[in-house]
Design a protein around this motif. Sequence first.
Motif, PDB file in Angstrom:
ATOM      1  N   THR A   1     -29.185   4.509  10.190  1.00  0.00           N
ATOM      2  CA  THR A   1     -29.290   3.609  11.344  1.00  0.00           C
ATOM      3  C   THR A   1     -27.932   3.149  12.073  1.00  0.00           C
ATOM      4  N   GLU A   2     -28.160   2.745  13.003  1.00  0.00           N
ATOM      5  CA  GLU A   2     -26.893   2.155  13.946  1.00  0.00           C
ATOM      6  C   GLU A   2     -26.409   1.039  12.794  1.00  0.00           C
ATOM      7  N   GLU A   3     -27.289   0.049  12.548  1.00  0.00           N
ATOM      8  CA  GLU A   3     -26.762  -1.080  11.636  1.00  0.00           C
ATOM      9  C   GLU A   3     -25.903  -0.616  10.428  1.00  0.00           C
ATOM     10  N   LEU A   4     -26.738   0.510   9.762  1.00  0.00           N
ATOM     11  CA  LEU A   4     -26.046   0.856   8.631  1.00  0.00           C
ATOM     12  C   LEU A   4     -24.753   1.442   9.024  1.00  0.00           C
ATOM     13  N   ALA A   5     -24.480   2.539  10.181  1.00  0.00           N
ATOM     14  CA  ALA A   5     -23.190   2.977  10.341  1.00  0.00           C
ATOM     15  C   ALA A   5     -22.391   1.998  10.537  1.00  0.00           C
ATOM     16  N   ASP A   6     -22.796   0.791  11.489  1.00  0.00           N
ATOM     17  CA  ASP A   6     -21.705  -0.267  11.748  1.00  0.00           C
ATOM     18  C   ASP A   6     -21.207  -0.922  10.307  1.00  0.00           C
ATOM     19  N   ALA A   7     -22.155  -1.083   9.582  1.00  0.00           N
ATOM     20  CA  ALA A   7     -21.893  -1.786   8.257  1.00  0.00           C
ATOM     21  C   ALA A   7     -20.773  -0.852   7.636  1.00  0.00           C
ATOM     22  N   VAL A   8     -20.748   0.160   7.502  1.00  0.00           N
ATOM     23  CA  VAL A   8     -19.947   1.247   6.813  1.00  0.00           C
ATOM     24  C   VAL A   8     -18.432   1.265   7.343  1.00  0.00           C
ATOM     25  N   VAL A   9     -18.647   1.184   8.950  1.00  0.00           N
ATOM     26  CA  VAL A   9     -17.150   1.164   9.554  1.00  0.00           C
ATOM     27  C   VAL A   9     -16.678  -0.349   9.298  1.00  0.00           C
ATOM     28  N   VAL A  10     -17.329  -1.330   9.329  1.00  0.00           N
ATOM     29  CA  VAL A  10     -16.939  -2.708   9.054  1.00  0.00           C
ATOM     30  C   VAL A  10     -16.290  -2.770   7.500  1.00  0.00           C
ATOM     31  N   ALA A  11     -16.774  -1.830   6.789  1.00  0.00           N
ATOM     32  CA  ALA A  11     -16.356  -1.718   5.200  1.00  0.00           C
ATOM     33  C   ALA A  11     -15.004  -1.035   5.109  1.00  0.00           C
ATOM     34  N   GLY A  12     -14.695  -0.459   6.240  1.00  0.00           N
ATOM     35  CA  GLY A  12     -13.561   0.416   6.204  1.00  0.00           C
ATOM     36  C   GLY A  12     -13.559   1.848   5.915  1.00  0.00           C
ATOM     37  N   ALA A  13     -14.953   2.346   6.085  1.00  0.00           N
ATOM     38  CA  ALA A  13     -14.906   3.908   5.986  1.00  0.00           C
ATOM     39  C   ALA A  13     -15.381   4.399   7.425  1.00  0.00           C
ATOM     40  N   ASP A  14     -14.423   4.212   8.186  1.00  0.00           N
ATOM     41  CA  ASP A  14     -14.587   4.814   9.852  1.00  0.00           C
ATOM     42  C   ASP A  14     -14.185   6.338   9.712  1.00  0.00           C
ATOM     43  N   ASP A  15     -13.700   6.830   8.617  1.00  0.00           N
ATOM     44  CA  ASP A  15     -13.646   8.215   8.746  1.00  0.00           C
ATOM     45  C   ASP A  15     -14.908   9.208   8.176  1.00  0.00           C
ATOM     46  N   ALA A  16     -15.883   8.608   8.212  1.00  0.00           N
ATOM     47  CA  ALA A  16     -17.188   9.189   7.549  1.00  0.00           C
ATOM     48  C   ALA A  16     -18.104   9.496   8.676  1.00  0.00           C
ATOM     49  N   THR A  17     -18.930  10.485   8.321  1.00  0.00           N
ATOM     50  CA  THR A  17     -20.254  10.737   9.277  1.00  0.00           C
ATOM     51  C   THR A  17     -21.310  10.296   8.519  1.00  0.00           C
ATOM     52  N   CYS A  18     -22.139   9.423   8.985  1.00  0.00           N
ATOM     53  CA  CYS A  18     -23.301   8.888   8.323  1.00  0.00           C
ATOM     54  C   CYS A  18     -24.412   9.748   8.743  1.00  0.00           C
ATOM     55  N   ARG A  19     -25.269  10.399   7.813  1.00  0.00           N
ATOM     56  CA  ARG A  19     -26.275  11.202   8.008  1.00  0.00           C
ATOM     57  C   ARG A  19     -27.609  10.948   7.170  1.00  0.00           C
ATOM     58  N   SER A  20     -28.815  11.152   7.420  1.00  0.00           N
ATOM     59  CA  SER A  20     -29.972  10.891   6.544  1.00  0.00           C
ATOM     60  C   SER A  20     -30.590  12.080   6.916  1.00  0.00           C
ATOM     61  N   GLY A  21     -31.627  12.568   5.669  1.00  0.00           N
ATOM     62  CA  GLY A  21     -32.413  13.603   5.355  1.00  0.00           C
ATOM     63  C   GLY A  21     -32.945  13.596   4.020  1.00  0.00           C
ATOM     64  N   CYS A  22     -34.040  14.195   4.105  1.00  0.00           N
ATOM     65  CA  CYS A  22     -34.658  14.358   2.650  1.00  0.00           C
ATOM     66  C   CYS A  22     -34.826  12.985   1.793  1.00  0.00           C
ATOM     67  N   GLY A  23     -34.947  11.627   2.580  1.00  0.00           N
ATOM     68  CA  GLY A  23     -35.179  10.631   2.007  1.00  0.00           C
ATOM     69  C   GLY A  23     -33.862  10.000   1.451  1.00  0.00           C
ATOM     70  N   GLU A  24     -32.521  10.393   1.968  1.00  0.00           N
ATOM     71  CA  GLU A  24     -31.389   9.971   1.362  1.00  0.00           C
ATOM     72  C   GLU A  24     -30.540   9.894   2.579  1.00  0.00           C
ATOM     73  N   VAL A  25     -29.633   8.963   2.395  1.00  0.00           N
ATOM     74  CA  VAL A  25     -28.422   8.683   3.132  1.00  0.00           C
ATOM     75  C   VAL A  25     -27.230   9.027   2.661  1.00  0.00           C
ATOM     76  N   ALA A  26     -26.341  10.021   3.306  1.00  0.00           N
ATOM     77  CA  ALA A  26     -25.043  10.548   2.942  1.00  0.00           C
ATOM     78  C   ALA A  26     -24.029  10.301   3.961  1.00  0.00           C
ATOM     79  N   LEU A  27     -22.756   9.798   3.384  1.00  0.00           N
ATOM     80  CA  LEU A  27     -21.685   9.616   3.942  1.00  0.00           C
ATOM     81  C   LEU A  27     -20.690  10.704   3.811  1.00  0.00           C
ATOM     82  N   ASP A  28     -20.624  11.569   4.904  1.00  0.00           N
ATOM     83  CA  ASP A  28     -19.640  12.792   4.720  1.00  0.00           C
ATOM     84  C   ASP A  28     -18.164  12.344   5.120  1.00  0.00           C
ATOM     85  N   PHE A  29     -17.175  12.215   4.087  1.00  0.00           N
ATOM     86  CA  PHE A  29     -15.932  11.900   4.461  1.00  0.00           C
ATOM     87  C   PHE A  29     -14.899  13.271   4.741  1.00  0.00           C
TER      88      PHE A  29
END
Length: 99
Positions: free
Chosen positions: A32-60
């Motif tokens: 979600t946008e909220e999850l993506a925002d939380a990832v960026v705030v945590a310092g992982a702004d070099d990742a792509t956030c995606r979901s599929g098959c009931g999982e969320v993955a961060l592609d760094f």
Amino acid sequence: MRASIHLNHKTEGDTMPTYGFTIVLHDCVEATEELADAVVVAGADDATCRSGCGEVALDFDREAPDLETAIRTAVADVAKGNFCIRRIELEAEDFGPSL
């Protein structure tokens, strides 16, 4: 169905090697946008956030002197966001840097 939210903010002229890998989050089922925002705030702004098959993955695509440092710093950033990690995935071609 997969959903992606691109978080990469690289600039041209970067000289450090870039390592690609994926961190799959525990207990997250949708990107979600909220999850993506939380990832960026945590310092992982070099990742792509995606979901599929009931999982969320961060592609760094993490710049670091070596693969171990890239993964360790990404794990630390994910932990800062209070996310739990289910697993880390690497493809064979991810073991070397992309220059």
